[in-house]
Design a protein around this motif. Structure first.
Motif, PDB file in Angstrom:
ATOM      1  N   PRO A 176       0.667  -1.207   0.211  1.00 25.33           N
ATOM      2  CA  PRO A 176      -0.078   0.220  -0.203  1.00 25.33           C
ATOM      3  C   PRO A 176       0.800   1.492  -0.005  1.00 25.33           C
ATOM      4  O   PRO A 176       0.294   2.384  -0.402  1.00 25.33           O
ATOM      5  N   GLN A 177       2.395   0.873   0.277  1.00 27.67           N
ATOM      6  CA  GLN A 177       2.503   2.350   0.575  1.00 27.67           C
ATOM      7  C   GLN A 177       3.724   2.398  -0.804  1.00 27.67           C
ATOM      8  O   GLN A 177       4.805   4.153  -0.854  1.00 27.67           O
ATOM      9  N   ASN A 178       3.605   1.725  -1.556  1.00 21.09           N
ATOM     10  CA  ASN A 178       4.369   1.901  -2.754  1.00 21.09           C
ATOM     11  C   ASN A 178       4.178   2.782  -4.221  1.00 21.09           C
ATOM     12  O   ASN A 178       3.247   3.251  -4.424  1.00 21.09           O
ATOM     13  N   GLY A 179       4.983   4.379  -3.798  1.00 21.88           N
ATOM     14  CA  GLY A 179       4.932   5.602  -4.839  1.00 21.88           C
ATOM     15  C   GLY A 179       4.432   5.147  -5.995  1.00 21.88           C
ATOM     16  O   GLY A 179       4.495   6.185  -6.618  1.00 21.88           O
ATOM     17  N   GLU A 180       5.824   4.195  -6.510  1.00 24.14           N
ATOM     18  CA  GLU A 180       6.095   4.753  -8.242  1.00 24.14           C
ATOM     19  C   GLU A 180       5.650   3.101  -8.332  1.00 24.14           C
ATOM     20  O   GLU A 180       5.907   2.882  -9.290  1.00 24.14           O
ATOM     21  N   LEU A 181       4.618   2.227  -8.110  1.00 24.67           N
ATOM     22  CA  LEU A 181       4.325   0.978  -8.931  1.00 24.67           C
ATOM     23  C   LEU A 181       3.085  -0.140  -7.781  1.00 24.67           C
ATOM     24  O   LEU A 181       3.085   1.003  -6.895  1.00 24.67           O
ATOM     25  N   PRO A 182       1.841  -0.183  -9.407  1.00 23.69           N
ATOM     26  CA  PRO A 182       0.689  -1.569  -8.058  1.00 23.69           C
ATOM     27  C   PRO A 182       1.369  -1.385  -6.873  1.00 23.69           C
ATOM     28  O   PRO A 182       0.647  -1.451  -6.518  1.00 23.69           O
ATOM     29  N   VAL A 183       3.003  -2.901  -7.532  1.00 25.77           N
ATOM     30  CA  VAL A 183       2.842  -3.557  -6.342  1.00 25.77           C
ATOM     31  C   VAL A 183       4.628  -4.356  -6.475  1.00 25.77           C
ATOM     32  O   VAL A 183       5.079  -3.869  -7.889  1.00 25.77           O
ATOM     33  N   SER A 184       5.427  -4.170  -6.166  1.00 29.66           N
ATOM     34  CA  SER A 184       6.417  -4.450  -6.281  1.00 29.66           C
ATOM     35  C   SER A 184       6.940  -5.315  -6.251  1.00 29.66           C
ATOM     36  O   SER A 184       6.097  -7.180  -6.250  1.00 29.66           O
ATOM     37  N   GLU A 185       7.642  -6.132  -6.918  1.00 31.53           N
ATOM     38  CA  GLU A 185       8.272  -7.763  -7.053  1.00 31.53           C
ATOM     39  C   GLU A 185       8.433  -8.498  -6.082  1.00 31.53           C
ATOM     40  O   GLU A 185       7.698  -9.823  -5.585  1.00 31.53           O
ATOM     41  N   ALA A 186       8.510  -8.320  -4.270  1.00 25.04           N
ATOM     42  CA  ALA A 186       9.397  -8.574  -3.468  1.00 25.04           C
ATOM     43  C   ALA A 186       7.493  -9.001  -3.008  1.00 25.04           C
ATOM     44  O   ALA A 186       7.327 -10.253  -2.265  1.00 25.04           O
ATOM     45  N   ALA A 187       6.678  -8.093  -3.232  1.00 26.23           N
ATOM     46  CA  ALA A 187       5.326  -7.820  -2.107  1.00 26.23           C
ATOM     47  C   ALA A 187       4.434  -9.072  -2.500  1.00 26.23           C
ATOM     48  O   ALA A 187       3.541  -9.367  -2.399  1.00 26.23           O
ATOM     49  N   LEU A 188       4.418  -8.866  -4.713  1.00 24.54           N
ATOM     50  CA  LEU A 188       4.023  -9.689  -5.246  1.00 24.54           C
ATOM     51  C   LEU A 188       4.213 -11.567  -4.938  1.00 24.54           C
ATOM     52  O   LEU A 188       3.487 -12.304  -4.619  1.00 24.54           O
ATOM     53  N   LYS A 189       5.586 -11.492  -4.734  1.00 21.27           N
ATOM     54  CA  LYS A 189       5.714 -12.964  -4.634  1.00 21.27           C
ATOM     55  C   LYS A 189       5.545 -13.631  -2.859  1.00 21.27           C
ATOM     56  O   LYS A 189       5.366 -14.543  -2.884  1.00 21.27           O
ATOM     57  N   GLU A 190       5.401 -12.312  -2.283  1.00 24.21           N
ATOM     58  CA  GLU A 190       4.922 -12.549  -0.862  1.00 24.21           C
ATOM     59  C   GLU A 190       3.863 -12.466  -0.538  1.00 24.21           C
ATOM     60  O   GLU A 190       3.531 -14.130   0.371  1.00 24.21           O
ATOM     61  N   HIS A 191       3.153 -12.167  -0.999  1.00 25.37           N
ATOM     62  CA  HIS A 191       1.311 -12.678  -0.709  1.00 25.37           C
ATOM     63  C   HIS A 191       0.656 -12.356  -1.670  1.00 25.37           C
ATOM     64  O   HIS A 191      -1.056 -12.571  -1.319  1.00 25.37           O
ATOM     65  N   LEU A 192       0.999 -12.998  -2.696  1.00 25.02           N
ATOM     66  CA  LEU A 192       0.324 -13.238  -4.073  1.00 25.02           C
ATOM     67  C   LEU A 192       0.296 -14.349  -4.301  1.00 25.02           C
ATOM     68  O   LEU A 192       1.548 -14.913  -4.147  1.00 25.02           O
ATOM     69  N   PRO A 193      -0.516 -15.347  -5.018  1.00 28.75           N
ATOM     70  CA  PRO A 193      -2.372 -15.175  -5.311  1.00 28.75           C
ATOM     71  C   PRO A 193      -3.037 -14.903  -3.599  1.00 28.75           C
ATOM     72  O   PRO A 193      -2.354 -15.193  -3.150  1.00 28.75           O
ATOM     73  N   VAL A 194      -4.405 -14.152  -4.035  1.00 31.56           N
ATOM     74  CA  VAL A 194      -5.633 -14.672  -2.878  1.00 31.56           C
ATOM     75  C   VAL A 194      -4.954 -15.770  -2.873  1.00 31.56           C
ATOM     76  O   VAL A 194      -5.948 -16.461  -3.688  1.00 31.56           O
ATOM     77  N   ASP A 195      -6.039 -15.679  -1.362  1.00 30.98           N
ATOM     78  CA  ASP A 195      -6.209 -17.129  -0.837  1.00 30.98           C
ATOM     79  C   ASP A 195      -7.112 -17.852  -0.952  1.00 30.98           C
ATOM     80  O   ASP A 195      -7.702 -18.455  -1.666  1.00 30.98           O
ATOM     81  N   ILE A 196      -8.618 -16.611  -1.324  1.00 32.60           N
ATOM     82  CA  ILE A 196     -10.185 -17.133  -1.321  1.00 32.60           C
ATOM     83  C   ILE A 196     -10.492 -15.412  -2.036  1.00 32.60           C
ATOM     84  O   ILE A 196     -10.641 -14.626  -1.904  1.00 32.60           O
ATOM     85  N   TYR A 197     -11.090 -15.797  -3.114  1.00 34.62           N
ATOM     86  CA  TYR A 197     -12.241 -15.128  -3.532  1.00 34.62           C
ATOM     87  C   TYR A 197     -13.952 -15.143  -3.487  1.00 34.62           C
ATOM     88  O   TYR A 197     -13.956 -16.237  -3.839  1.00 34.62           O
TER      89      TYR A 197
END
Length: 567
Positions: free
Chosen positions: A181-202
């Motif tokens: 949420p605090q990334n002012g440059e990109l929608p999501v960083s590569e590190a956050a993408l790998k750590e938190h996604l995909p979403v567990d349940i939709y």
């Protein structure tokens, strides 16, 4: 598509029906077209053609596709390459105020021009006067101060685009921002993408399963592909190719509708006389209206205001009532009368907690094993009254442990939350109906029961917890209850099991409850249940014409209360 080497669903299907059999790769990451070093799983990226492509071996997969089309066109003239877009623009072109403004200005000289980055985001203007004056249509059309602007290319007069994006656009990528949420440059960083996604349940309604999911996947895949496709290798990128791990589709809530028997017109609430709910009538004619359950909508006058319902019954009772009606994925016919069962349950539970009185200290780690080991040792020497109490203690604690196991699994599955409420009601009744149970076991069982209720009835559970433990912290500071290993020590209680063979009832057996370490649909439990059914000579005689041990399929339902063997 029938390509297990290049489609995840096809690969899973192949693995289930052809376990251990190799798959043939048509595309490989190796430029020479060789498949050496390929993993066991499917290859889902673009690459180079293997020998399966014949003369096209070694070509990049995209070039090979073009070459195949050109070859067909040259030899037969009956085909040509076409690009088709299945995504429609209805998410982008909405003629309404509520939505994200499209960052385009229209210039008579330069044509459509993008708003410069430094002027983003374009925000909606204040248009309260539009509705106060009773106007219809898109209020942006008349917001002249906002519409009139300057062309970023020629600096001449231009107008802003008054169409807005649908809110689906915003909700199609916010989960990426939750991860970073605090990334002012990109929608999501590569590190956050790998750590938190995909979403567990939709979880979403039918429209989400069809439309929103489509657009959310499109936007997610576009972002990942544009930003990280070259950085993420096959191994790293495999787990984040999809934005959501699991999809659960909510069923619709239908409301009761009344229709005029002559015209078929949907009647408004004030047009129906409900003074006798069992025999409604049309106010103007006295005729009996048509009654049915339909998808809630303004035109059918069958919507339910949740605030009215909550003010009448309370938020917790309303929530429990909604969950109790049906599995998450089923259609629910909203019936206010059915909440009476939920309110009776909560009242009974509240009264029971009050009867226990206040307990000085909360003890989630009650030493049940030591207590019941002592019971088992001393039961043979006990008098009749004490034996009755210990038997009641055993029954209540066995029910508590089984309920913990069942509700934990129900919460994990989500779609069976209606059974969670049913199980909580059942444990409440077991506890309240057992007159001989000791105060120690009453408090320990209630401790577990309230913690299991807290996700569904948080306010109610907290109030009961504070009443039981006035000097302790909130129930939400406690941990989730877990089985304590006393089930085997307590022994099994028994249920009636209807044994069917090829769909016909053959025998009713008395069998123990399913062990907590066995899944209802597992082969292990089916074998265990079959052994228990055939333990008595009576069962063997009744089923002598059927060798149920060799059944092709066995369907166990209702926790072992029914089993159907297909021979």
């Amino acid at each position: 598509m029938g390509v297990p080497a290049h489609d995840l669903r096809d690969f899973n299907f192949w693995s289930a029906h052809q376990p251990g059999q190799p798959i043939k790769f048509a595309v490989t990451p190796n430029e020479d077209g060789q498949t050496s070093g390929m993993e066991d799983g499917p290859f889902l990226n673009a690459g180079y053609m293997t020998s399966l492509a014949g003369a096209h071996k070694g070509l990049p997969s995209g070039k090979a596709a073009e070459a195949v089309v050109e070859s067909i066109q040259a030899s037969t003239g009956s085909a040509k390459g076409v690009v088709k877009w299945k995504l429609r623009d209805w998410l982008i072109s909405r003629q309404r105020y509520w939505g994200t403004p499209i960052p385009i200005v229209h210039c008579d000289t330069c044509g459509p021009q993008p708003v410069p980055d430094e002027q983003l985001p374009v925000t909606l203007p204040e248009v309260e006067h539009h509705w106060k004056e009773g106007r219809s249509g898109n209020p942006l059309e008349s917001a002249t101060d906002w519409i009139n602007t300057t062309c970023p290319k020629c600096y001449g007069a231009a107008k802003r685009d008054t169409d807005t994006m649908d809110t689906f656009v915003d909700s199609s990528w916010y989960y990426m921002r939750f991860a970073d949420p605090q990334n002012g440059e990109l929608p999501v960083s590569e590190a956050a993408l790998k750590e938190h996604l995909p979403v567990d349940i939709y979880i979403g309604g039918v429209e989400h399963a069809i439309l929103h999911l489509l657009y959310a996947r499109f936007i997610y895949k576009t972002v990942v592909d544009l930003l990280y496709s070259e950085k993420l290798g096959q191994e790293d990128g495999q787990s984040i190719l999809e934005p959501f791990t699991r999809l659960i589709t909510q069923g619709m809530v239908h409301g009761k509708t009344y229709t005029d028997p002559t015209s078929g017109r949907f009647l408004k609430p004030d047009e129906v006389d409900l003074s006798n709910p069992s025999e409604p009538s049309v106010v103007t004619t006295g005729e009996k209206p048509g009654v049915s359950y339909e998808k809630m909508s303004k035109s059918k006058h069958n919507g339910v205001d949740p605030t009215d319902f909550i003010s009448k019954y309370g938020a917790d009772a309303t929530r429990a009532h909604m969950l109790f009606q049906a599995p998450v994925s089923d259609v629910v016919n909203w019936d206010e009368d059915k909440i009476a069962g939920v309110t009776r349950w909560l009242r009974r539970l509240y009264d029971y907690v009050q009867s226990l009185g206040a307990v000085p200290e909360e003890n989630s780690e009650w030493a049940a094993k030591e207590y019941f080991t002592k019971i088992k040792k001393e039961l043979g020497e006990a008098g009749q009254e004490q034996a009755a109490q210990w038997s009641a203690d055993t029954d209540v604690w066995r029910a508590t442990q089984q309920t913990i196991d069942q509700i934990t699994k129900s919460y994990e599955k989500v779609y069976s939350l209606n059974t969670t409420v049913s199980l909580l009601m059942g444990l409440t009744n077991t506890l309240a109906d057992s007159k001989a149970v000791s105060q120690t076991v009453k408090i320990a069982a209630m401790n577990h029961l309230l913690r299991m209720m807290a996700p569904i009835t948080p306010g109610f559970a907290e109030e009961c917890w504070r009443s039981l433990y006035p000097s302790t912290n909130s129930i939400f500071d406690s941990t989730w209850p877990e089985p304590d290993g006393t089930i085997e020590l307590l022994g099994h209680n028994y249920i009636k099991c209807a044994v069917m063979v090829n769909g016909k009832m053959r025998y009713v057996a008395t069998v123990p409850h399913r062990p907590s370490n066995m899944e209802e649909k597992s082969q292990e439990y089916q074998n265990w249940l079959t052994d228990r059914i055939l333990q008595t000579e009576e069962a063997q005689a009744k089923l002598s014409n059927f060798d149920i041990r060799k059944a092709k399929k066995a369907f166990v339902v209702k926790g072992g209360k029914t089993v159907n063997y297909l021979l």
